[in-house]
Design a protein around this motif. Structure first.
Motif, PDB file in Angstrom:
ATOM      1  N   PRO A 180       0.808  -1.227   0.000  1.00  0.00           N
ATOM      2  CA  PRO A 180       0.000   0.000   0.000  1.00  0.00           C
ATOM      3  C   PRO A 180       0.838   1.273   0.000  1.00  0.00           C
ATOM      4  O   PRO A 180       0.348   2.337  -0.392  1.00  0.00           O
ATOM      5  CB  PRO A 180      -0.822  -0.111   1.289  1.00  0.00           C
ATOM      6  N   ALA A 181       2.082   1.183   0.443  1.00  0.00           N
ATOM      7  CA  ALA A 181       2.975   2.338   0.450  1.00  0.00           C
ATOM      8  C   ALA A 181       4.397   1.850   0.207  1.00  0.00           C
ATOM      9  O   ALA A 181       4.771   0.756   0.644  1.00  0.00           O
ATOM     10  CB  ALA A 181       2.878   3.093   1.770  1.00  0.00           C
ATOM     11  N   TYR A 182       5.178   2.643  -0.500  1.00  0.00           N
ATOM     12  CA  TYR A 182       6.581   2.301  -0.692  1.00  0.00           C
ATOM     13  C   TYR A 182       7.371   3.554  -1.032  1.00  0.00           C
ATOM     14  O   TYR A 182       6.809   4.597  -1.381  1.00  0.00           O
ATOM     15  CB  TYR A 182       6.753   1.234  -1.773  1.00  0.00           C
ATOM     16  N   SER A 183       8.693   3.440  -0.905  1.00  0.00           N
ATOM     17  CA  SER A 183       9.604   4.537  -1.219  1.00  0.00           C
ATOM     18  C   SER A 183      10.581   4.091  -2.294  1.00  0.00           C
ATOM     19  O   SER A 183      10.848   2.896  -2.452  1.00  0.00           O
ATOM     20  CB  SER A 183      10.383   4.989   0.023  1.00  0.00           C
ATOM     21  N   LEU A 184      11.137   5.055  -2.970  1.00  0.00           N
ATOM     22  CA  LEU A 184      12.055   4.747  -4.067  1.00  0.00           C
ATOM     23  C   LEU A 184      13.024   5.906  -4.259  1.00  0.00           C
ATOM     24  O   LEU A 184      12.639   7.068  -4.147  1.00  0.00           O
ATOM     25  CB  LEU A 184      11.250   4.501  -5.341  1.00  0.00           C
ATOM     26  N   VAL A 185      14.290   5.572  -4.514  1.00  0.00           N
ATOM     27  CA  VAL A 185      15.263   6.581  -4.931  1.00  0.00           C
ATOM     28  C   VAL A 185      15.819   6.162  -6.279  1.00  0.00           C
ATOM     29  O   VAL A 185      15.911   4.968  -6.584  1.00  0.00           O
ATOM     30  CB  VAL A 185      16.395   6.764  -3.905  1.00  0.00           C
ATOM     31  N   ALA A 186      16.185   7.129  -7.085  1.00  0.00           N
ATOM     32  CA  ALA A 186      16.710   6.843  -8.422  1.00  0.00           C
ATOM     33  C   ALA A 186      17.684   7.944  -8.820  1.00  0.00           C
ATOM     34  O   ALA A 186      17.552   9.098  -8.392  1.00  0.00           O
ATOM     35  CB  ALA A 186      15.573   6.754  -9.446  1.00  0.00           C
ATOM     36  N   THR A 187      18.670   7.572  -9.620  1.00  0.00           N
ATOM     37  CA  THR A 187      19.608   8.550 -10.172  1.00  0.00           C
ATOM     38  C   THR A 187      19.845   8.269 -11.639  1.00  0.00           C
ATOM     39  O   THR A 187      19.689   7.144 -12.107  1.00  0.00           O
ATOM     40  CB  THR A 187      20.971   8.525  -9.439  1.00  0.00           C
TER      41      THR A 187
END
Length: 402
Positions: A80-87
């Motif tokens: 239901p919820a998540y986090s993400l980082v990207a470059t």
């Protein structure tokens, strides 16, 4: 005289007919090779040994099966919820004809959180590189220029270190998360580099992956329309008359039995096929195929516990390749997390991960930016009364363009 579109049009039509015929031939061969692969389901350990035996002698890339070759995994439930980082990164190349030797690396950085408290942070971080240690690697008396593939390797390192910093700042373990990059995690640009260059860049790159392993944040990369033939390479072993695992013998391309006997090599039907030709027809939207280990030399010899594994996933009409380090591939929870979060990013981005699209937008250096950067350098050098001037070649081009 301008471009003769009439003459070119005839060639384009001929090319189209050739492409259609080639596609039909490739599809037929891919179906046959897919069936050949599936007859070896249950014998993955045997073919893993064959891959190991053939790694040094085969004239093509290989992948070692980690899961059964007929593996098809449905899309796991989305949290239901998540986090993400990207470059993602871009650069202004070093211009040997410019006013002063330097280059710029620009890293686009993205943090996204979905769920009850959604948020997004998009930034970019440019770095001007002009010190001697930025421009050269030192090996005793030698100075090795950092340009071309080596500059790409430097940018890869900077992307990874920026991703680790983003993860440390934003990912606290309270939500499922993934750290995502575009393109391959296998540093192919260093595959043919001399040892001192590999050591310099790989030590920093592996340090980034180790930081992520220590924090237990799964790292993955996304490759759109992959053209790798590594799985196809393993299927070629299944056709090779020289492979004999019991006798400890792998493929012997320099002494191929078929060619020595005047026959067409048994592996010929695989020629020109890529992994997506084999996996494409097996996967429906959201499904992934088996996990495989890339047997590229630099991956096997330099990555240690971070050896890069991959699987293929269907995203709409496209088959993508998702890569991850070994410590991610060995944890089922992480694999499922990467599977479902990357797919969700593609769904939100119209077929391509939205986080990577935003990171690219932050990173990209346009032509106008390059010109403005050059003017900035020239005016700054003038005000500082520093020596510097463009080459006669650059002046000639600028005059012609004017």
């Amino acid at each position: 005289m301008g471009l003769d579109l009439t003459a070119l049009g005839r060639q384009v039509r001929q090319m189209s007919h050739t492409a259609a015929a080639d596609a039909a031939s490739s599809a037929a061969r891919a179906a046959a090779m897919r069936e050949r692969m599936l007859t070896e389901v249950g014998a993955e350990a045997h073919w893993a040994q064959a891959v190991d035996l053939s790694r040094e002698t085969a004239a093509w890339l290989l992948a070692r099966p980690v899961e059964p070759l007929d593996t098809v995994v449905d899309l796991p439930p989305l949290p239901p919820a998540y986090s993400l980082v990207a470059t993602d990164g871009s650069q202004i190349e070093l211009d040997r004809h410019g006013a002063i030797p330097c280059y710029v690396i620009n890293i686009g950085q993205v943090f996204l959180r979905y769920g009850q408290a959604p948020t997004a942070r998009l930034t970019s971080q440019p770095t001007l590189c002009y010190h001697d240690e930025d421009l050269y690697l030192h090996d005793g008396a030698r100075r090795i220029p950092i340009e071309g593939n080596y500059l790409s390797a430097r940018r890869d390192v900077d992307e990874g270190l920026a991703l680790a910093a983003l993860a440390a700042e934003h990912l606290d373990g309270s939500l499922p998360a993934v750290a995502l990059q575009d393109g391959t995690l296998v540093r192919w640009t260093l595959a043919g580099a001399e040892r001192v260059v590999q050591d310099h860049f790989m030590s920093q790159y592996l340090d980034y992956l180790e930081q992520m392993r220590q924090r237990q944040i799964p790292v993955a990369s996304y490759i759109s329309r992959p053209r790798s033939p590594e799985l196809v390479g393993s299927i070629r072993l299944m056709l090779c008359p020289d492979v004999d695992v019991a006798a400890g013998r792998g493929a012997r391309c320099d002494r191929c039995s078929d060619q020595r006997a005047g026959r067409t090599p048994s592996c010929q039907p695989c020629q020109g096929l890529v992994d997506s030709d084999i996996m494409g027809e097996r996967l429906r939207d959201g499904q992934r195929g088996p996990i495989l280990l890339s047997m590229s030399r630099i991956n096997v010899e330099r990555y240690g516990p971070h050896q890069i594994h991959f699987f293929h996933m269907r995203v709409g009409r496209e088959l993508c390749r998702v890569e991850m380090p070994q410590w991610v591939a060995q944890q089922a929870q992480f694999v499922d997390q990467v599977h479902t979060l990357v797919y969700d990013q593609c769904a939100r981005g119209g077929g391509y991960p939205v986080a990577l699209a935003r990171a690219h937008e932050q990173a990209i250096v346009r032509s106008a930016d390059r010109r403005a950067f050059q003017r900035l350098i020239e005016s700054s050098l003038y005000r500082a009364e520093a020596p510097g001037g463009v080459s006669a070649k650059r002046e000639s081009k600028e005059f012609s363009r004017g």
